[in-house]
Design an enzyme around this catalytic site. Sequence first.
Site, PDB file in Angstrom:
ATOM      1  N   CYS A  64      81.712  21.446   6.313  1.00 30.18           N
ATOM      2  CA  CYS A  64      82.234  20.562   7.361  1.00 30.18           C
ATOM      3  C   CYS A  64      81.241  19.479   7.790  1.00 30.18           C
ATOM      4  CB  CYS A  64      82.645  21.400   8.568  1.00 30.18           C
ATOM      5  SG  CYS A  64      81.530  22.772   8.898  1.00 30.18           S
TER       6      CYS A  64
ATOM      7  N   ARG B 143      74.028  25.310  16.525  1.00 33.31           N
ATOM      8  CA  ARG B 143      75.314  25.721  17.116  1.00 33.31           C
ATOM      9  C   ARG B 143      75.266  25.452  18.611  1.00 33.31           C
ATOM     10  NH1 ARG B 143      79.477  26.708  13.930  1.00 33.31           N
ATOM     11  NH2 ARG B 143      78.382  28.352  12.797  1.00 33.31           N
TER      12      ARG B 143
ATOM     13  N   HIS C 117      82.442  18.911  15.495  1.00 27.03           N
ATOM     14  CA  HIS C 117      80.992  18.836  15.319  1.00 27.03           C
ATOM     15  C   HIS C 117      80.518  17.410  15.646  1.00 27.03           C
ATOM     16  CE1 HIS C 117      81.298  22.656  13.440  1.00 27.03           C
ATOM     17  NE2 HIS C 117      81.001  22.356  12.203  1.00 27.03           N
TER      18      HIS C 117
ATOM     19  N   GLY D  54      83.712  26.584  13.843  1.00 26.85           N
ATOM     20  CA  GLY D  54      83.233  26.610  12.461  1.00 26.85           C
ATOM     21  C   GLY D  54      82.873  28.006  11.987  1.00 26.85           C
TER      22      GLY D  54
HETATM   23  P1  NAP Z   1      88.270  33.417  10.239  1.00 29.95           P
HETATM   24  O1  NAP Z   1      88.983  32.797  11.390  1.00 29.95           O
HETATM   25  O2  NAP Z   1      87.340  34.536  10.484  1.00 29.95           O
HETATM   26  O3  NAP Z   1      89.380  33.892   9.171  1.00 29.95           O
HETATM   27  C1  NAP Z   1      89.054  34.581   8.013  1.00 29.95           C
HETATM   28  C2  NAP Z   1      90.292  34.709   7.122  1.00 29.95           C
HETATM   29  O4  NAP Z   1      89.928  35.305   5.888  1.00 29.95           O
HETATM   30  C3  NAP Z   1      91.372  35.593   7.738  1.00 29.95           C
HETATM   31  O5  NAP Z   1      92.633  35.116   7.350  1.00 29.95           O
HETATM   32  C4  NAP Z   1      91.089  36.928   7.070  1.00 29.95           C
HETATM   33  O6  NAP Z   1      92.222  37.742   7.005  1.00 29.95           O
HETATM   34  C5  NAP Z   1      90.734  36.458   5.680  1.00 29.95           C
HETATM   35  N1  NAP Z   1      89.974  37.463   4.950  1.00 29.95           N
HETATM   36  C6  NAP Z   1      88.796  38.015   5.285  1.00 29.95           C
HETATM   37  N2  NAP Z   1      88.424  38.918   4.366  1.00 29.95           N
HETATM   38  C7  NAP Z   1      89.394  38.942   3.435  1.00 29.95           C
HETATM   39  C8  NAP Z   1      89.591  39.674   2.234  1.00 29.95           C
HETATM   40  N3  NAP Z   1      88.725  40.572   1.812  1.00 29.95           N
HETATM   41  N4  NAP Z   1      90.722  39.427   1.515  1.00 29.95           N
HETATM   42  C9  NAP Z   1      91.615  38.534   1.929  1.00 29.95           C
HETATM   43  N5  NAP Z   1      91.488  37.799   3.062  1.00 29.95           N
HETATM   44  C10 NAP Z   1      90.379  38.006   3.795  1.00 29.95           C
HETATM   45  O7  NAP Z   1      87.438  32.342   9.431  1.00 29.95           O
HETATM   46  P2  NAP Z   1      87.745  30.782   9.171  1.00 29.95           P
HETATM   47  O8  NAP Z   1      87.059  29.973  10.185  1.00 29.95           O
HETATM   48  O9  NAP Z   1      89.217  30.588   8.960  1.00 29.95           O
HETATM   49  O10 NAP Z   1      86.956  30.540   7.822  1.00 29.95           O
HETATM   50  C11 NAP Z   1      87.286  31.192   6.625  1.00 29.95           C
HETATM   51  C12 NAP Z   1      86.345  30.733   5.528  1.00 29.95           C
HETATM   52  O11 NAP Z   1      86.559  29.359   5.238  1.00 29.95           O
HETATM   53  C13 NAP Z   1      84.847  30.828   5.897  1.00 29.95           C
HETATM   54  O12 NAP Z   1      84.350  32.099   5.626  1.00 29.95           O
HETATM   55  C14 NAP Z   1      84.239  29.748   5.058  1.00 29.95           C
HETATM   56  O13 NAP Z   1      83.872  30.223   3.777  1.00 29.95           O
HETATM   57  C15 NAP Z   1      85.344  28.732   4.939  1.00 29.95           C
HETATM   58  N6  NAP Z   1      85.109  27.620   5.876  1.00 29.95           N
HETATM   59  C16 NAP Z   1      84.784  26.444   5.356  1.00 29.95           C
HETATM   60  C17 NAP Z   1      84.576  25.371   6.160  1.00 29.95           C
HETATM   61  C18 NAP Z   1      84.169  24.079   5.568  1.00 29.95           C
HETATM   62  O14 NAP Z   1      83.300  23.462   6.070  1.00 29.95           O
HETATM   63  N7  NAP Z   1      84.782  23.617   4.500  1.00 29.95           N
HETATM   64  C19 NAP Z   1      84.690  25.483   7.536  1.00 29.95           C
HETATM   65  C20 NAP Z   1      85.028  26.692   8.072  1.00 29.95           C
HETATM   66  C21 NAP Z   1      85.235  27.763   7.227  1.00 29.95           C
HETATM   67  P3  NAP Z   1      92.449  39.059   7.952  1.00 29.95           P
HETATM   68  O15 NAP Z   1      93.307  38.579   9.085  1.00 29.95           O
HETATM   69  O16 NAP Z   1      93.190  39.982   7.051  1.00 29.95           O
HETATM   70  O17 NAP Z   1      91.113  39.556   8.377  1.00 29.95           O
HETATM   71  C1  3JM Z   2      81.496  27.866   6.832  1.00 29.23           C
HETATM   72  O1  3JM Z   2      81.290  34.827   4.588  1.00 29.23           O
HETATM   73  C2  3JM Z   2      81.160  33.766   4.007  1.00 29.23           C
HETATM   74  O2  3JM Z   2      80.779  33.692   2.833  1.00 29.23           O
HETATM   75  C3  3JM Z   2      81.543  32.475   4.713  1.00 29.23           C
HETATM   76  C4  3JM Z   2      80.410  31.744   5.347  1.00 29.23           C
HETATM   77  C5  3JM Z   2      80.837  30.371   5.827  1.00 29.23           C
HETATM   78  C6  3JM Z   2      80.764  29.235   5.002  1.00 29.23           C
HETATM   79  C7  3JM Z   2      80.419  29.382   3.555  1.00 29.23           C
HETATM   80  O3  3JM Z   2      79.243  29.503   3.215  1.00 29.23           O
HETATM   81  O4  3JM Z   2      81.375  29.358   2.752  1.00 29.23           O
HETATM   82  C8  3JM Z   2      81.278  30.221   7.139  1.00 29.23           C
HETATM   83  C9  3JM Z   2      81.602  28.982   7.635  1.00 29.23           C
HETATM   84  C10 3JM Z   2      81.073  27.985   5.516  1.00 29.23           C
HETATM   85  C11 3JM Z   2      80.939  26.776   4.687  1.00 29.23           C
HETATM   86  O5  3JM Z   2      81.800  25.899   4.802  1.00 29.23           O
HETATM   87  O6  3JM Z   2      79.966  26.622   3.949  1.00 29.23           O
END
Ligand code: NAP
Ligand code: 3JM
Length: 338
Positions: free
Chosen positions: A132, A238, A245, A163
């Site tokens: 992000c 943070r 952000h 985030g």
């Molecule tokens: P979040 O609110 O904690 O949601 C996590 C999601 O992943 C929930 O739907 C959860 O489902 C699912 N999940 C977790 N473990 C799983 C598994 N073993 N199998 C299937 N589904 C699973 O987190 P978020 O903010 O949405 O972020 C999710 C991910 O997106 C982060 O970990 C990161 O890698 C990525 N992300 C990227 C950016 C970016 O900058 N591009 C920004 C934010 C996040 P349940 O309801 O079943 O637990």
């Molecule tokens: C943003 O558990 C994980 O691997 C997710 C950690 C995470 C990430 C990531 O590294 O994919 C949380 C929030 C990010 C990201 O966009 O890099």
Amino acid sequence: MRKRPVHVAVVGATGAVGEEMFKILAQREFPVGNLLPLASARSAGEKITWRGEEYEVEELTHDSFKNIDIALFSAGGSVSQEFAPSAAKAGAVVIDNTSAFRMDADVPLVVPEVNAHAIRNRPRGIIANPNCSTIQMLVALKPLHDAARIKRIVVSTYQAVSGAGKRAIEELSRQTQDLFSFRDVVCEKFPRQIAFNCIPQIDVFIENGYTKEEMKMVNETKKIMGDDSIRVTATAVRVPVFHAHSESVNVEFERPLSPDEARELLRSAPGVSVVDNPAAKEYPTAIDAAGKDDTFVGRIRKDESVENGLNLWIVSDNIRKGAALNAVQIAEKVLEEA
Ligand code: NAP
Ligand code: 3JM
């Protein structure tokens, strides 16, 4: 692919990014045929409503992706590592929001306003969505780089709790309420108290003393700009903000670029809004950017300590442009080429 509706799987459907993904698919009238919400066994069976219809969340398995055209992954890096290859093998184009594949040479890392062309070359069927903080910085810096060539970037981020996912949003709420109620503060998602505080740690520390989040900005910037010579140093912090952000960005260029020229370039840049009239207290803040699509830029001024330097303040909604919106824009580009 454009000729018929597109079958879309959302992995991480119950998360902060997944929920925003559904909103954006609807708002942009993405031509969705079947929609498949996937998550872990914990939330399998839950119902979500999208465009007036109910869908049941299914448990993610290696067999989830039959007849899926596009799989949007945001469930953590280890989930992508394990399941994205299965989705690609089943014929889906994977758009991955995690850091799992971003730096792999055979996976394009894309911000559509910056390097949309990179989407075409995806031998593994995977396209990575950058971090992000990188996305919003580069949406604003690309037009300036094209005009005056960036030599060096020094960035400090002020990153919202959203985030770090849904539980992190709840943690800021709960800690704030606990403090006002004279209860002890409990830290689970964040390494230290986040309410009324700033934490100079996002993701884990690595050997060089930086955090992984900081090094994502360094490495991803070079890959997306296609220029390894750009020097980048970052401090990722943070802050107790729910959405969007903010970034303080100091840039040194090869050639002179005045603040007026930079404002002019940014006014016509895609995805950018210039909000820069300090005399009227006009500059972007996180509250203004939350829920919006654009990246907002203000406080554009000369860095008087170097020859060709500018300072900028760059703000964007981390869950929209920083994650779900950028991923859906990539999906739109994939459809355009089909
Ligand atoms: P979040 O609110 O904690 O949601 C996590 C999601 O992943 C929930 O739907 C959860 O489902 C699912 N999940 C977790 N473990 C799983 C598994 N073993 N199998 C299937 N589904 C699973 O987190 P978020 O903010 O949405 O972020 C999710 C991910 O997106 C982060 O970990 C990161 O890698 C990525 N992300 C990227 C950016 C970016 O900058 N591009 C920004 C934010 C996040 P349940 O309801 O079943 O637990
Ligand atoms: C943003 O558990 C994980 O691997 C997710 C950690 C995470 C990430 C990531 O590294 O994919 C949380 C929030 C990010 C990201 O966009 O890099």
